[in-house]
Design a protein around this motif. Structure first.
Motif, short mmCIF file in Angstrom:
data_model
loop_
_atom_site.label_atom_id
_atom_site.label_comp_id
_atom_site.label_asym_id
_atom_site.label_seq_id
_atom_site.Cartn_x
_atom_site.Cartn_y
_atom_site.Cartn_z
N ARG A 90 0.84 -1.21 0.00
CA ARG A 90 0.00 0.00 0.00
C ARG A 90 0.87 1.26 0.00
O ARG A 90 0.62 2.20 -0.75
CB ARG A 90 -0.94 -0.03 1.20
CG ARG A 90 -1.80 1.18 1.37
CD ARG A 90 -2.93 1.24 0.33
NE ARG A 90 -3.78 2.36 0.66
CZ ARG A 90 -4.79 2.31 1.50
NH1 ARG A 90 -5.15 1.17 2.07
NH2 ARG A 90 -5.50 3.38 1.74
N PHE A 91 1.92 1.27 0.83
CA PHE A 91 2.83 2.41 0.81
C PHE A 91 3.48 2.57 -0.56
O PHE A 91 3.60 3.68 -1.08
CB PHE A 91 3.93 2.27 1.88
CG PHE A 91 3.48 2.57 3.28
CD1 PHE A 91 2.85 3.76 3.61
CD2 PHE A 91 3.70 1.65 4.29
CE1 PHE A 91 2.46 4.04 4.91
CE2 PHE A 91 3.31 1.91 5.60
CZ PHE A 91 2.68 3.11 5.91
N LEU A 92 3.90 1.47 -1.16
CA LEU A 92 4.53 1.52 -2.48
C LEU A 92 3.53 1.99 -3.54
O LEU A 92 3.86 2.84 -4.38
CB LEU A 92 5.11 0.15 -2.85
CG LEU A 92 6.32 -0.29 -2.05
CD1 LEU A 92 6.61 -1.76 -2.28
CD2 LEU A 92 7.53 0.57 -2.37
N ASP A 93 2.34 1.43 -3.53
CA ASP A 93 1.33 1.82 -4.52
C ASP A 93 0.98 3.30 -4.39
O ASP A 93 0.92 4.02 -5.39
CB ASP A 93 0.06 0.97 -4.36
CG ASP A 93 0.27 -0.47 -4.79
OD1 ASP A 93 1.28 -0.78 -5.45
OD2 ASP A 93 -0.59 -1.31 -4.44
N ASP A 94 0.76 3.76 -3.16
CA ASP A 94 0.44 5.17 -2.95
C ASP A 94 1.63 6.06 -3.30
O ASP A 94 1.45 7.17 -3.80
CB ASP A 94 0.03 5.41 -1.49
CG ASP A 94 -1.31 4.77 -1.13
OD1 ASP A 94 -2.01 4.28 -2.04
OD2 ASP A 94 -1.65 4.76 0.07
N GLY A 95 2.83 5.56 -3.06
CA GLY A 95 4.02 6.36 -3.30
C GLY A 95 4.40 6.50 -4.76
O GLY A 95 5.08 7.46 -5.14
#
Length: 150
Positions: A90-95
């Motif tokens: 989720r952090f990677l996708d949002d980032g």
């Protein structure tokens, strides 16, 4: 095991503080977590079970287009069920839309975490010798590039 990844709420802070005590030798306090929740540079995500139990959480700091994973923790009894990976994804996708890269540090001896980070594209870019002084352990700096145009 069913869970969802959601933004952390103030109601989850007591569970997050208990999780800190279960996972870390130097746990963050509920007060510190509450301050982080109010910090606009920080994003806190929670992995929450069907019954509302906090299975784990993660915290990422964003400064301009640089992200730093500050913390990721999963309760010992809920490990190996994908919550840490779901939080990281989720952090990677949002980032990917706003960050050039995401960096973290991990204990050099934490093979399960290092394996997960490598699986998600992180690479070792440095080492901080004896960073965890009490434990006498180095920290590995790991980074994943999210955008090459930044």
């Amino acid at each position: 095991m069913e869970y969802q990844i959601i933004p952390m709420t103030p109601a989850q802070l007591p569970q997050a503080a208990a999780l800190e005590r279960a996972c870390f030798s130097h746990p963050w306090t509920e007060k510190a977590l509450a301050e982080d929740l109010d910090n606009e540079l920080l994003t806190l995500l929670a992995a929450v079970g069907e019954d509302g139990t906090l299975l784990g959480y993660g915290e990422m700091r964003t400064v301009l287009d640089e992200g730093t994973l500050e913390r990721i923790a999963v309760a010992p009894q809920f490990r190996r069920h994908g919550a840490a990976e779901a939080l990281l994804r989720r952090f990677l996708d949002d980032g990917r839309e706003k960050l050039a890269f995401l960096t973290l540090e991990v204990r050099a001896g934490n093979a399960p975490a290092i394996g997960l980070y490598e699986k998600l594209g992180f690479e070792v870019v440095g080492r901080r010798r004896n960073y965890y002084r009490e434990e006498g352990e180095d920290a590995l700096l790991m980074t994943v590039v999210l955008r090459h145009d930044a």
